[in-house]
Design a protein around this motif. Structure first.
Motif, mmCIF file in Angstrom:
data_model
loop_
_atom_site.group_PDB
_atom_site.id
_atom_site.type_symbol
_atom_site.label_atom_id
_atom_site.label_comp_id
_atom_site.label_asym_id
_atom_site.label_seq_id
_atom_site.Cartn_x
_atom_site.Cartn_y
_atom_site.Cartn_z
ATOM 1 N N LYS A 146 -0.275 -13.477 4.314
ATOM 2 C CA LYS A 146 0.657 -12.363 4.235
ATOM 3 C C LYS A 146 1.659 -12.597 3.102
ATOM 4 O O LYS A 146 2.039 -13.730 2.812
ATOM 5 C CB LYS A 146 1.410 -12.189 5.549
ATOM 6 C CG LYS A 146 0.512 -11.871 6.738
ATOM 7 C CD LYS A 146 -0.189 -10.531 6.564
ATOM 8 C CE LYS A 146 -0.994 -10.163 7.803
ATOM 9 N NZ LYS A 146 -1.690 -8.864 7.639
ATOM 10 N N MET B 206 8.957 -2.874 6.800
ATOM 11 C CA MET B 206 10.249 -3.123 6.149
ATOM 12 C C MET B 206 11.366 -3.204 7.176
ATOM 13 O O MET B 206 11.402 -2.423 8.132
ATOM 14 C CB MET B 206 10.588 -1.986 5.167
ATOM 15 C CG MET B 206 11.959 -2.132 4.507
ATOM 16 S SD MET B 206 12.517 -0.656 3.606
ATOM 17 C CE MET B 206 13.024 0.427 4.979
ATOM 18 N N THR C 26 2.724 -1.738 5.052
ATOM 19 C CA THR C 26 3.995 -2.423 4.769
ATOM 20 C C THR C 26 4.967 -2.251 5.924
ATOM 21 O O THR C 26 5.167 -1.140 6.422
ATOM 22 C CB THR C 26 4.645 -1.865 3.487
ATOM 23 O OG1 THR C 26 3.746 -2.010 2.393
ATOM 24 C CG2 THR C 26 5.948 -2.584 3.184
ATOM 25 N N LEU D 80 8.735 -6.492 3.802
ATOM 26 C CA LEU D 80 9.865 -6.313 2.885
ATOM 27 C C LEU D 80 11.144 -6.353 3.712
ATOM 28 O O LEU D 80 11.314 -5.565 4.660
ATOM 29 C CB LEU D 80 9.750 -4.982 2.156
ATOM 30 C CG LEU D 80 10.925 -4.557 1.277
ATOM 31 C CD1 LEU D 80 11.172 -5.556 0.154
ATOM 32 C CD2 LEU D 80 10.698 -3.158 0.708
ATOM 33 N N ILE E 29 3.947 -0.688 -1.952
ATOM 34 C CA ILE E 29 4.216 -0.454 -0.540
ATOM 35 C C ILE E 29 3.401 0.736 -0.062
ATOM 36 O O ILE E 29 3.055 1.633 -0.830
ATOM 37 C CB ILE E 29 5.714 -0.226 -0.257
ATOM 38 C CG1 ILE E 29 6.257 0.967 -1.048
ATOM 39 C CG2 ILE E 29 6.515 -1.481 -0.565
ATOM 40 C CD1 ILE E 29 7.692 1.341 -0.714
ATOM 41 N N ILE F 227 5.579 3.840 5.092
ATOM 42 C CA ILE F 227 5.708 2.478 5.585
ATOM 43 C C ILE F 227 6.217 2.469 7.028
ATOM 44 O O ILE F 227 6.601 3.505 7.566
ATOM 45 C CB ILE F 227 6.674 1.657 4.703
ATOM 46 C CG1 ILE F 227 8.094 2.240 4.771
ATOM 47 C CG2 ILE F 227 6.182 1.609 3.275
ATOM 48 C CD1 ILE F 227 9.132 1.439 3.991
ATOM 49 N N HIS G 295 0.064 -5.616 -3.118
ATOM 50 C CA HIS G 295 0.636 -5.000 -1.921
ATOM 51 C C HIS G 295 1.650 -5.927 -1.260
ATOM 52 O O HIS G 295 1.451 -7.139 -1.214
ATOM 53 C CB HIS G 295 -0.483 -4.681 -0.921
ATOM 54 C CG HIS G 295 -0.005 -4.024 0.332
ATOM 55 N ND1 HIS G 295 0.372 -2.703 0.376
ATOM 56 C CD2 HIS G 295 0.173 -4.511 1.583
ATOM 57 C CE1 HIS G 295 0.756 -2.404 1.603
ATOM 58 N NE2 HIS G 295 0.647 -3.484 2.357
ATOM 59 N N ILE G 296 2.740 -5.368 -0.751
ATOM 60 C CA ILE G 296 3.749 -6.107 0.010
ATOM 61 C C ILE G 296 3.498 -5.866 1.497
ATOM 62 O O ILE G 296 3.474 -4.723 1.952
ATOM 63 C CB ILE G 296 5.172 -5.656 -0.359
ATOM 64 C CG1 ILE G 296 5.478 -5.985 -1.827
ATOM 65 C CG2 ILE G 296 6.203 -6.307 0.558
ATOM 66 C CD1 ILE G 296 6.803 -5.421 -2.313
ATOM 67 N N ASP G 297 3.302 -6.950 2.240
ATOM 68 C CA ASP G 297 3.110 -6.825 3.690
ATOM 69 C C ASP G 297 4.449 -6.688 4.417
ATOM 70 O O ASP G 297 4.579 -5.869 5.331
ATOM 71 C CB ASP G 297 2.367 -8.051 4.230
ATOM 72 C CG ASP G 297 0.944 -8.145 3.693
ATOM 73 O OD1 ASP G 297 0.153 -7.220 3.958
ATOM 74 O OD2 ASP G 297 0.637 -9.132 3.004
#
Length: 285
Positions: free
Chosen positions: A7, A135, A133, A87, A129, A188, A83-85
């Motif tokens: 991740k 957050m 994602t 944030l 994102i 998200i 890709h950001i899992d």
């Protein structure tokens, strides 16, 4: 505890306080963590720390009072990851006097709120994102917005005129309003989190006399950054919010957004103001 091997997590304000504690917790569960902070020395120190469970931590430095630097650091992230899992927006300051950035923005509002908005807009445009994602947006989230904290965003002049503690309160409210619409706008999973009083250095720029006045309150109510990090890991990983939805939480648990935050007209007003200020910063940056 669930491991986070494979991740990718990004944490703004990640070199101190809540951000740093959360970064360490995620790294030690095996995540690949990128922290973003203003201090190269603090960043380098955290990069040297030993990691557990195969996790890693690297740092990018940026001054989030500059929207130009915010956009630049998001582009740096996009160069290395698709890709950001996870944030976590923990960046923020607390100042009591009017201060302005080189881009003509009130500094507290710029760092504590507008940088997060610009980050999300840039990350969405670059595909960093999306539906997978999760957050957390740290603000002053509570089941109801207190009357003294209620402000409107339908007048650009009024927003610009708020300085000092008023600007800080405005930033916290704006973050909660942004969180309330983040699932729909960015696709998200969004969590607004109100940590309460936490023992961090955010008050370092507050004059000593005001720190003395505030000290009795914080002495009674202060939590440690590690306490908040544990809450955030629960919200993001252990008991996660359903994908592509929005919830709010504090130390006492989860709650739905208040009617004040859910108002679509108020949300639209904030977006309009945010776009105008971001354009101003781009023109001056």
């Amino acid at each position: 505890m669930k491991h986070l091997t494979g991740k990718y997590a990004v944490i703004t304000g990640g070199t101190d306080g809540i951000g740093a504690a959360t970064a360490r917790a995620m790294r030690d569960r095996g995540a690949e963590v990128v922290i973003i902070g203003r201090s190269p020395a603090k960043a380098a120190s955290m990069e040297k720390e030993p990691a557990l469970n195969g996790g890693s931590l690297r740092a990018l430095t940026a001054d989030f009072s500059s929207m130009t630097q915010v956009r630049s650091v998001v582009r740096q992230l996009a160069e290395n990851h698709r890709h950001i899992d996870f944030l976590v927006h923990a960046v923020g300051i607390l100042i009591t006097k009017a201060q302005y950035t080189d881009e003509g923005l009130e500094k507290d509002f710029a760092v504590s709120y507008l940088s997060r908005y610009v980050f999300l807009e840039e990350a969405a445009a670059l595909g960093l994102i999306g539906p997978a994602t999760r957050m957390v947006n740290i603000a002053a989230s509570a089941p109801e917005v207190p009357r003294y904290a209620r402000m409107e965003f339908d007048d650009l002049g009024a927003v610009r005129a708020r300085t000092g503690m008023k600007a800080h309160g405005q930033a916290q409210l704006a973050n909660d309003l942004l969180t309330a619409q983040a699932a729909d706008r960015y696709g998200i999973t969004a969590v607004g989190y109100g940590p309460g009083a936490v023992n961090t250095s955010i008050r370092r720029e507050v004059p000593k006399i005001l720190q003395a006045v505030m000290k009795p309150f914080y002495a009674r109510a202060t939590r440690q950054p590690q306490d908040v990090a544990a809450d955030l890991l629960a919200l993001l990983v252990d008991e996660p919010t359903p994908l592509s939805s929005t919830t709010f939480a504090n130390r006492n648990g989860r709650f739905a957004p208040s009617a004040y935050l859910a108002d679509p007209h108020r949300q639209a007003d904030l977006l309009s103001i945010s776009e105008a200020l971001a354009r101003q910063a781009a023109q001056r940056g």
